[in-house]
Design a protein around this motif. Structure first.
Motif, PDB file in Angstrom:
ATOM      1  N   PRO A   1       0.641  -1.354   0.038  1.00  0.00           N
ATOM      2  CA  PRO A   1      -0.006   0.079   0.068  1.00  0.00           C
ATOM      3  C   PRO A   1       0.821   1.151  -0.026  1.00  0.00           C
ATOM      4  CG  PRO A   1      -0.103  -1.222   2.323  1.00  0.00           C
ATOM      5  CD  PRO A   1       0.597  -2.075   1.186  1.00  0.00           C
ATOM      6  N   ARG A   2       2.311   1.115   0.179  1.00  0.00           N
ATOM      7  CA  ARG A   2       3.022   2.409   0.319  1.00  0.00           C
ATOM      8  C   ARG A   2       3.967   2.021  -0.741  1.00  0.00           C
ATOM      9  NH1 ARG A   2       3.807   4.415   6.444  1.00  0.00           N
ATOM     10  NH2 ARG A   2       1.736   4.400   7.018  1.00  0.00           N
ATOM     11  N   GLY A   3       4.017   3.178  -1.889  1.00  0.00           N
ATOM     12  CA  GLY A   3       5.103   3.314  -2.659  1.00  0.00           C
ATOM     13  C   GLY A   3       5.270   2.222  -3.912  1.00  0.00           C
ATOM     14  N   GLU A   4       4.127   1.640  -4.127  1.00  0.00           N
ATOM     15  CA  GLU A   4       3.837   0.905  -5.101  1.00  0.00           C
ATOM     16  C   GLU A   4       3.435   1.576  -6.602  1.00  0.00           C
ATOM     17  OE1 GLU A   4       0.789  -2.349  -4.586  1.00  0.00           O
ATOM     18  OE2 GLU A   4      -0.643  -0.539  -3.859  1.00  0.00           O
ATOM     19  N   THR A   5       3.088   2.612  -6.547  1.00  0.00           N
ATOM     20  CA  THR A   5       2.602   3.567  -7.707  1.00  0.00           C
ATOM     21  C   THR A   5       3.801   3.362  -8.746  1.00  0.00           C
ATOM     22  OG1 THR A   5       1.167   4.873  -6.421  1.00  0.00           O
ATOM     23  CG2 THR A   5       1.670   5.549  -8.764  1.00  0.00           C
ATOM     24  N   GLN A   6       3.529   2.984  -9.973  1.00  0.00           N
ATOM     25  CA  GLN A   6       4.287   3.113 -11.075  1.00  0.00           C
ATOM     26  C   GLN A   6       4.461   4.485 -11.709  1.00  0.00           C
ATOM     27  OE1 GLN A   6       4.534  -0.042 -13.950  1.00  0.00           O
ATOM     28  NE2 GLN A   6       4.473  -1.756 -12.193  1.00  0.00           N
ATOM     29  N   TYR A   7       5.589   5.271 -11.864  1.00  0.00           N
ATOM     30  CA  TYR A   7       5.629   6.418 -12.639  1.00  0.00           C
ATOM     31  C   TYR A   7       6.193   6.275 -14.006  1.00  0.00           C
ATOM     32  CZ  TYR A   7       4.708   8.486  -7.822  1.00  0.00           C
ATOM     33  OH  TYR A   7       3.974   8.647  -6.833  1.00  0.00           O
ATOM     34  N   PHE A   8       5.536   6.594 -15.054  1.00  0.00           N
ATOM     35  CA  PHE A   8       6.009   6.262 -16.335  1.00  0.00           C
ATOM     36  C   PHE A   8       7.180   7.383 -16.745  1.00  0.00           C
ATOM     37  CE2 PHE A   8       3.948   2.592 -17.982  1.00  0.00           C
ATOM     38  CZ  PHE A   8       2.939   2.244 -16.895  1.00  0.00           C
ATOM     39  N   GLY A   9       7.955   6.987 -17.612  1.00  0.00           N
ATOM     40  CA  GLY A   9       8.659   7.901 -18.453  1.00  0.00           C
ATOM     41  C   GLY A   9       7.990   8.320 -19.639  1.00  0.00           C
ATOM     42  N   PRO A  10       8.595   9.185 -20.661  1.00  0.00           N
ATOM     43  CA  PRO A  10       7.577   9.900 -21.503  1.00  0.00           C
ATOM     44  C   PRO A  10       7.780   8.689 -23.000  1.00  0.00           C
ATOM     45  CG  PRO A  10       9.613  10.954 -21.534  1.00  0.00           C
ATOM     46  CD  PRO A  10       9.600  10.005 -20.246  1.00  0.00           C
ATOM     47  N   GLY A  11       8.489   7.786 -22.829  1.00  0.00           N
ATOM     48  CA  GLY A  11       8.820   6.766 -23.924  1.00  0.00           C
ATOM     49  C   GLY A  11       9.540   7.132 -24.848  1.00  0.00           C
ATOM     50  N   THR A  12       9.980   6.118 -25.506  1.00  0.00           N
ATOM     51  CA  THR A  12      11.095   6.120 -26.822  1.00  0.00           C
ATOM     52  C   THR A  12      10.358   5.634 -27.890  1.00  0.00           C
ATOM     53  OG1 THR A  12      13.108   6.055 -25.770  1.00  0.00           O
ATOM     54  CG2 THR A  12      13.073   5.379 -28.263  1.00  0.00           C
ATOM     55  N   ARG A  13      10.052   6.480 -28.862  1.00  0.00           N
ATOM     56  CA  ARG A  13       9.264   6.106 -30.115  1.00  0.00           C
ATOM     57  C   ARG A  13      10.009   5.422 -31.096  1.00  0.00           C
ATOM     58  NH1 ARG A  13       3.821   6.821 -31.546  1.00  0.00           N
ATOM     59  NH2 ARG A  13       3.614   8.483 -29.677  1.00  0.00           N
ATOM     60  N   LEU A  14       9.971   4.311 -31.397  1.00  0.00           N
ATOM     61  CA  LEU A  14      10.936   3.368 -32.073  1.00  0.00           C
ATOM     62  C   LEU A  14      10.430   3.271 -33.684  1.00  0.00           C
ATOM     63  CD1 LEU A  14      13.813   2.036 -32.882  1.00  0.00           C
ATOM     64  CD2 LEU A  14      12.743   0.030 -31.824  1.00  0.00           C
ATOM     65  N   LEU A  15      10.773   3.336 -34.406  1.00  0.00           N
ATOM     66  CA  LEU A  15      10.583   3.442 -36.031  1.00  0.00           C
ATOM     67  C   LEU A  15      11.263   2.611 -36.801  1.00  0.00           C
ATOM     68  CD1 LEU A  15       8.188   3.541 -38.288  1.00  0.00           C
ATOM     69  CD2 LEU A  15       9.303   5.858 -38.928  1.00  0.00           C
ATOM     70  N   VAL A  16      11.044   1.329 -37.308  1.00  0.00           N
ATOM     71  CA  VAL A  16      12.150   0.458 -37.846  1.00  0.00           C
ATOM     72  C   VAL A  16      11.465   0.400 -39.514  1.00  0.00           C
ATOM     73  CG1 VAL A  16      13.248  -1.692 -38.011  1.00  0.00           C
ATOM     74  CG2 VAL A  16      12.529  -0.792 -35.834  1.00  0.00           C
ATOM     75  N   LEU A  17      12.390   0.995 -40.252  1.00  0.00           N
ATOM     76  CA  LEU A  17      12.060   1.074 -41.698  1.00  0.00           C
ATOM     77  C   LEU A  17      12.667  -0.185 -42.362  1.00  0.00           C
ATOM     78  CD1 LEU A  17      12.923   4.893 -42.154  1.00  0.00           C
ATOM     79  CD2 LEU A  17      10.754   3.781 -41.824  1.00  0.00           C
TER      80      LEU A  17
END
Lengths: 117, 110
Positions: free
Chosen positions: A101-117
């Motif tokens: 109940p304390r400290g389990e909140t996940q904080y997300f980063g902004p992400g990396t958008r990967l595009l593979v051509l």
């Protein structure tokens, strides 16, 4: 304080190229997760670290995917020989503890958008 | 493993109306249910969460209800505002891996 940061924010790779994605979690956070988010989908679990130990890598789609967190803080997700199906947003999240109940909140980063051509 | 279903995929409401998003889960061992809001191109942000020993939780205009027997939980947003427009994800977690729903795109028309 500073939140979770990720770099690069955008990455364009040619098929077959290796890429490395970096995550800087919130200082002091024990748990670190990597997720893959395809367009229009929810995040899907890739791997989980508790400090420097990789406790679960069951979500990694193939042996081309590798993650590490050698000093228990910064983590790197590496994708070798990238394929078009690897194109997605890669999210990192950290939490103070894994569960409870304390400290389990996940904080997300902004992400990396990967595009593979 | 855990399976989370989320409905509807798209929800369009008028400003001031209420919005309800529903999720079901399959693993009775799941005990933690967070909800995230993700604006276009931004990171998911926790808006409310509930643990399995609680049936309902409120935070201003947002509430979450949990029915453990039926294995479903819902997000309720009252007096919606245009800035509530975003994609909302539910998740269910047992030991440590959360499983996310596919998301609901909420559009609030002014």
């Amino acid at each position: 304080g500073a939140g979770v940061s990720q770099s690069p924010r955008y990455k364009v790779a040619k098929r077959g190229q290796d890429v490395a994605l970096r995550c800087d979690p919130i200082s002091g956070h024990v748990s670190l997760f990597w997720y893959q988010q395809a367009l229009g989908q929810g995040p899907e679990f890739l791997t989980y670290f508790q400090n420097e130990a990789q406790l679960d890598k069951s979500g990694l789609p193939s042996d081309r995917f590798f993650a590490e967190r050698p000093e228990g803080s910064v983590s790197t997700l590496k994708i070798q020989r990238t394929q078009q199906e690897d194109s997605a947003v890669y999210l990192c999240a950290s939490s103070l503890v894994t569960s409870g109940p304390r400290g389990e909140t996940q904080y997300f980063g902004p992400g990396t958008r990967l595009l593979v051509l | 493993g855990e399976n989370v279903e989320q409905h509807p995929s798209t929800l369009s409401v008028q400003e001031g109306d209420s919005a309800v998003i529903k999720c079901t889960y399959s693993d009775s061992a799941s005990n933690y249910f967070p909800w995230y809001k993700q604006e276009l191109g931004k990171r998911p942000q926790l808006i409310i969460d509930i643990r399995s020993n609680v049936g309902e939780k409120k935070d201003q205009r947002i509430a979450v209800t949990l029915n453990k027997t039926a294995k479903h939980f819902s997000l309720h947003i009252t007096e919606t505002q245009p800035e509530d427009s975003a994609v909302y994800f539910c998740a269910a977690r047992g030991s440590y891996i959360p499983t996310f729903g596919r998301g609901t795109s909420l559009i609030v028309h002014p």
